[in-house]
Design an enzyme around this catalytic site. Sequence first.
Site, PDB file in Angstrom:
ATOM      1  N   TYR A  18      -0.620  -4.908   2.815  1.00 16.91           N
ATOM      2  CA  TYR A  18       0.962  -4.302   2.639  1.00 16.91           C
ATOM      3  C   TYR A  18       1.966  -5.555   2.009  1.00 16.91           C
ATOM      4  O   TYR A  18       2.350  -5.765   1.593  1.00 16.91           O
ATOM      5  CB  TYR A  18       1.667  -4.647   4.379  1.00 16.91           C
ATOM      6  CG  TYR A  18       2.947  -4.328   4.568  1.00 16.91           C
ATOM      7  CD1 TYR A  18       3.361  -3.071   3.630  1.00 16.91           C
ATOM      8  CD2 TYR A  18       3.758  -5.745   4.700  1.00 16.91           C
ATOM      9  CE1 TYR A  18       5.251  -2.833   4.160  1.00 16.91           C
ATOM     10  CE2 TYR A  18       5.396  -5.168   4.615  1.00 16.91           C
ATOM     11  CZ  TYR A  18       6.160  -4.119   3.829  1.00 16.91           C
ATOM     12  OH  TYR A  18       7.520  -4.172   3.156  1.00 16.91           O
ATOM     13  N   SER A  59       9.405  -7.598   0.307  1.00 17.77           N
ATOM     14  CA  SER A  59       9.316  -8.263   2.504  1.00 17.77           C
ATOM     15  C   SER A  59       8.737  -9.436   2.019  1.00 17.77           C
ATOM     16  O   SER A  59       8.914 -10.097   1.351  1.00 17.77           O
ATOM     17  CB  SER A  59       7.834  -7.420   2.440  1.00 17.77           C
ATOM     18  OG  SER A  59       7.484  -8.096   4.315  1.00 17.77           O
TER      19      SER A  59
END
Length: 338
Positions: free
Chosen positions: A155, A130
């Site tokens: 995350y 990501s």
Amino acid sequence: MGQGPILVTGAAGFIGFHVAQRLLAEGHFVIGVDNLNAYYDVSLKRARLELIDGHPKFRFHRLDISDRAAFTELFTEHQIERVVHLAAQAGVRYSMDHPHEYVDSNLVGFVNLLEACRHHKVEHLVYASSSSVYGNNQKVPFSVEDNVDHPISLYAATKKANELMAHTYSHLYGLQTTGLRFFTVYGPWGRPDMAYFSFTKAVLEGKPIRLFHYGDAERDFTYVDDVVEGVLKALHLPQTASDGSAKPYRIFNIGNHSPVPLMRMVEIIEQYTGREAIKELVPAHPGDVPRTFANIDSLMTETGFRPVTAIEDGLARFVEWYVSYYVRRDSEVLARLA
């Protein structure tokens, strides 16, 4: 690429569904895995699956990748050749209140995957990282050469950990791994928790939208078809790079290389919905970054990848899908009940 099955984890998810659909269209045998969790509307996930579940070369297994026994059994049952790993607990903000779900899926699940790939001699593992790993990086565009040791959300930390774990398995066992740092993927069948999706919903319903960073933010929005093209190009990469060097471990950015101001995205949504947004300008949310901007030079050099979809075209297709899927469907339901 050989003729063995390709495993797509997160096959009922936004990107996973599109990747599986494309692989099937190209004639590959696809094993799809998803736990169909309730992070967002499960009916949307099921609707995606319905579009591919009847395909003769598609097999779906509902299982959680954190279930080591079930995952090991899956690899034993199918002679999986390559893996596109897109299953994960997503969402920067959600990770602040649900940390254990990220550990179970993104860390435990990823170790289970690496072990399965190692012991079953998988040829290539392509996995989702990501852009969030860049944290508050002030240097733009974000390059895979940049330091990413300071994530600002759990995350992001799990995605950085995935890259390190993959590197270890590439080094120790020769497992070919390719990590893809996705930059704000959008398009039809998207995730309801993403801003473009929730903004479209709110605008059509006449409800206010909240613009963090007081609306002064930019995102490198990347259309899902472009992302799928990049994923497949990465999947086809040989273990030897174009310069002849061994490349069992790679990291690439997949972005549009063209940041769009958040306000511009809202303007486009207003244009295609024919309605004006009610805007609420609010401070930055913890864990959010003000700007993302992908340097995609290495992916272009290695694979020839080049994004082709402008934000105007991509959002037009999304709004068209949204109206077709939600507004017209709801209208038909109301008409039947009248």
